[in-house]
Write a protein that holds these residues in place. Structure first.
Motif, PDB file in Angstrom:
ATOM      1  N   MET A 139     -90.430  41.241 -32.190  1.00  0.00           N
ATOM      2  CA  MET A 139     -90.872  39.419 -32.740  1.00  0.00           C
ATOM      3  C   MET A 139     -90.563  40.404 -34.128  1.00  0.00           C
ATOM      4  N   ASP A 199     -92.406  36.016 -28.194  1.00  0.00           N
ATOM      5  CA  ASP A 199     -91.087  35.741 -27.904  1.00  0.00           C
ATOM      6  C   ASP A 199     -91.090  36.312 -26.445  1.00  0.00           C
ATOM      7  N   ASN A 206     -88.471  31.212 -30.175  1.00  0.00           N
ATOM      8  CA  ASN A 206     -87.215  32.202 -30.520  1.00  0.00           C
ATOM      9  C   ASN A 206     -86.304  32.280 -30.881  1.00  0.00           C
ATOM     10  N   LEU A 258     -90.565  36.399 -36.382  1.00  0.00           N
ATOM     11  CA  LEU A 258     -90.851  35.427 -36.365  1.00  0.00           C
ATOM     12  C   LEU A 258     -92.444  35.615 -35.976  1.00  0.00           C
ATOM     13  N   GLY A 264     -85.589  33.852 -37.023  1.00  0.00           N
ATOM     14  CA  GLY A 264     -85.725  32.438 -36.002  1.00  0.00           C
ATOM     15  C   GLY A 264     -85.644  31.497 -37.221  1.00  0.00           C
TER      16      GLY A 264
END
Length: 646
Positions: A100, A183, A207, A109, A104
């Motif tokens: 993570m 994710d 994503n 993330l 993004g």
């Protein structure tokens, strides 16, 4: 349509009152004599007709007005399609693993997921939060705001099975809504089997835009030279079109070597040469993706002599003395009859060289020896008691000997990827002069063979417990039975089988792997070992699980430390051993396909969309306000009729 207060509908019977008032006029008409009504006759008829229409309009308007008023007080509504779950308890599962860290569209993330929670979860809505490392039961967004903002990345991979077990352990009298934010890197469909129909589950899958990533997977000794080690650094590249990456080697915080590498293949090994001295440092790269797998910490001790003991006839063990030379090994040979069992615990490797019988006392001692990290090499005699040998091997795994075979076999297959041959061959050879064996035993082993016969059966196989190895030949290798002693393979095979990873190898553990470490130390009754070091600028100290084994101490670190780095094992203030810890490389591949794992699950774009969906699906459509509006409209209509209709 349903009503919250259906009993108020009984007041609709009161509608009979305006009907009675309009149908039965209680007022009496009084006759007035007039001289001549000839001119008023037509006007009189027209007025009566208009008055009749007005009365019917007023009746209809008042009936509708009172009807709407009663319905408004009864509070009608249309039931929501998911009304049964409107009292569900909410659980949010937040993945804070290292994958993570990827970026993004709006940043990292994990940080973006935290911002969405703080922004869109209502302050008065109770919920429970489950992360990889922490759990907050029955809380609200105001209470855990600081905890969310300070949430750190976890070395533990995202495990939905564990999170689901925690949620199921929470007993509630209502249903459960589970919102999973991850994710999904490395996620397997079998891990989601528990998210079945009794849970209302939603998955939010952010994503990463940059999915290219380079990871340092391991560091190993590639070659041992006279005064130097050649170490190999294994890189894994996930993606394509990588540029040149700088890679640097540090010892005790000081730069030892630096180069540039271009990851043009999925796996690449970079070699460095370092002196045969204590090394306590790390190797690092710089890429634009995940940061957690860009540094690999490791320790390497100055080589010490390896203690090797062979048990068997001196004449058959002479070849071992030529391999285990005094400059690197402390080698001794004893016949079984003259063996002092107390010497076994002090060894790094034991060779059982063609013993006909293996006493039960020796089997018990060897079992303890292997469990403490020692290597065992078994060379069976041609006339060995197979029952004794199988009893010994049963202590270490599923390897068993069967009937003997008086059939000459050639040894033709080498497992080049086996650790025994890791630094022996520069490339796989095909024109090798293979040795042979005149008689051997059939051997059933659950592990791949290191050396095999031409019929694919095993000549040399091994079993490992993670800290030591048991190596077993299927036949005697004395010169009467085999020419293996004359083969070029004899030296690297026996040399590497005797090497003890705890003593001569690279120390680099994965956090959470629970790999045992054996320390040469004598502890008093109340003494304990502790591990401490500096990682990411902070000092961390912990006491591992430990077990005293005569002159050794076995430690297991479990899920400690929390930060990767170089550490030391201490007895009070005495540093006994250098040790290094790294984060597991389980989430380095950001390109791993997760769509198949999430097939059949409800995947929604954002936490805002999930909450809006739940709100929409579970909120009854109340229409009583419309009836209030209609009541006012009909009241206004009545006033207009009274004023404008004559």
């Amino acid at each position: 349509m349903q009503f919250k207060h259906p009993e108020i509908l009984y007041f609709l019977f009161l509608l009979i009152i305006p009907i009675l008032v309009h149908l039965f006029q209680l007022r009496r008409f009084k006759k007035e004599l007039f001289t001549n009504v000839r001119f008023l006759k037509e006007l009189s008829i027209q007025t009566r007709k208009s008055s009749k229409i007005k009365k019917w309009l007023l009746l209809a308007t008042r009936l509708l007005l009172f009807t709407c008023l009663v319905l408004a007080f009864a509070q009608p509504f249309f039931e929501a399609k998911d009304h049964k779950n409107k009292s569900n308890e909410t659980f949010i599962v937040l993945d804070n693993s290292f994958s993570m860290q990827a970026k993004g569209k709006k940043g990292e993330l994990l940080k973006r997921a935290v911002e969405d929670l703080l922004e869109h979860v209502p302050e008065n809505q109770p919920f429970s939060l489950v992360t990889n490392t922490e759990t907050f039961w029955n809380t609200d967004i105001k209470s855990i705001r600081k905890d969310l903002q300070n949430l750190q990345y976890s070395a533990a991979a995202f495990d939905p099975v564990s999170a689901l077990a925690k949620i199921r352990s929470r007993k509630t009298v209502v249903g459960k809504d589970v919102i999973v934010i991850s994710d999904a890197v490395g996620l397997q469909s079998r891990q989601l089997n528990g998210f079945d129909k009794d849970l209302n589950s939603y998955f939010i899958v952010p994503n990463a835009e940059q999915q290219n990533n380079v990871s340092i997977d391991s560091v190993f000794i590639n070659q041992t030279l006279d005064n130097f080690y050649e170490i190999g650094v294994k890189l894994s590249a996930y993606g394509s079109d990588f540029g040149a990456l700088p890679i640097a080697l540090y010892n005790q915080g000081k730069l030892a070597a630096k180069t540039v590498v271009k990851p043009d293949t999925s796996e690449k090994t970079i070699r460095f040469t370092i002196p045969k001295e204590d090394f306590h440092g790390y190797v690092t790269i710089e890429d634009n993706s995940l940061a957690y797998d860009n540094t690999y910490y490791f320790s390497l001790s100055k080589p010490k002599k390896t203690n090797v003991l062979s048990i068997g006839e001196a004449a058959k063990s002479q070849f071992l003395s030529r391999i285990y030379t005094p400059d690197e090994f402390d080698y001794n040979n004893f016949a079984l009859e003259s063996l002092d069992y107390n010497r076994i615990e002090k060894q790094d490797a034991i060779v059982l060289n063609e013993l006909v019988k293996i006493p039960q006392a020796l089997q018990t001692t060897l079992k303890s020896f292997v469990s403490k990290g020692g290597n065992l090499i078994v060379i069976p005699a041609t006339d060995i008691n197979v029952a004794d040998l199988n009893a010994l091997l049963s202590n270490f795994g599923g390897m068993q000997f069967k009937a003997g075979q008086s059939l000459e076999k050639r040894i033709t297959k080498i497992a080049f990827n086996n650790p025994v041959f890791q630094s022996v061959f520069e490339k796989q050879v095909t024109n090798f002069q293979y040795p042979s064996v005149k008689s051997s035993f059939a051997m059933a082993a659950s592990t791949p063979a290191i050396l095999s016969y031409e019929d694919q059966s095993a000549f040399l196989a091994s079993m490992s417990n993670g800290v030591s190895g048991v190596y077993v030949f299927s036949g005697a290798i004395n010169k009467m039975n085999s020419n293996f002693q004359n083969s070029p393979l004899i030296v690297p095979v026996f040399y590497n089988m005797a090497q003890n990873a705890q003593k001569t190898g690279i120390s680099a553990l994965s956090i959470g792997a629970n790999t045992p470490v054996f320390i040469d130390a004598l502890l008093a009754k109340d003494e304990i070992l502790n591990v401490r070091g500096n990682a990411d600028g902070s000092t961390e100290k912990f006491i591992p699980t430990q077990q005293i084994l005569n002159n050794k101490v076995k430690i297991v670190c479990n899920n400690y430390p929390s930060l990767a780095g170089n550490y030391g094992i201490y007895k009070q203030d005495e540093r006994l051993k250098d040790i290094s810890f790294n984060y597991p490389r389980t989430e380095s591949n950001l390109r791993a396909d997760h769509e198949s794992a999430l097939s059949g699950q409800k995947v929604i774009e954002s936490i805002e969309a999930v909450l809006n969906t739940l709100q929409t699906d579970r909120t009854d459509n109340e229409i009583w306000k419309w009836f209030v509006i209609f009541t006012l409209l009909f009241l206004a209509t009545e006033l207009l009729i009274q004023k404008f209709v004559k």
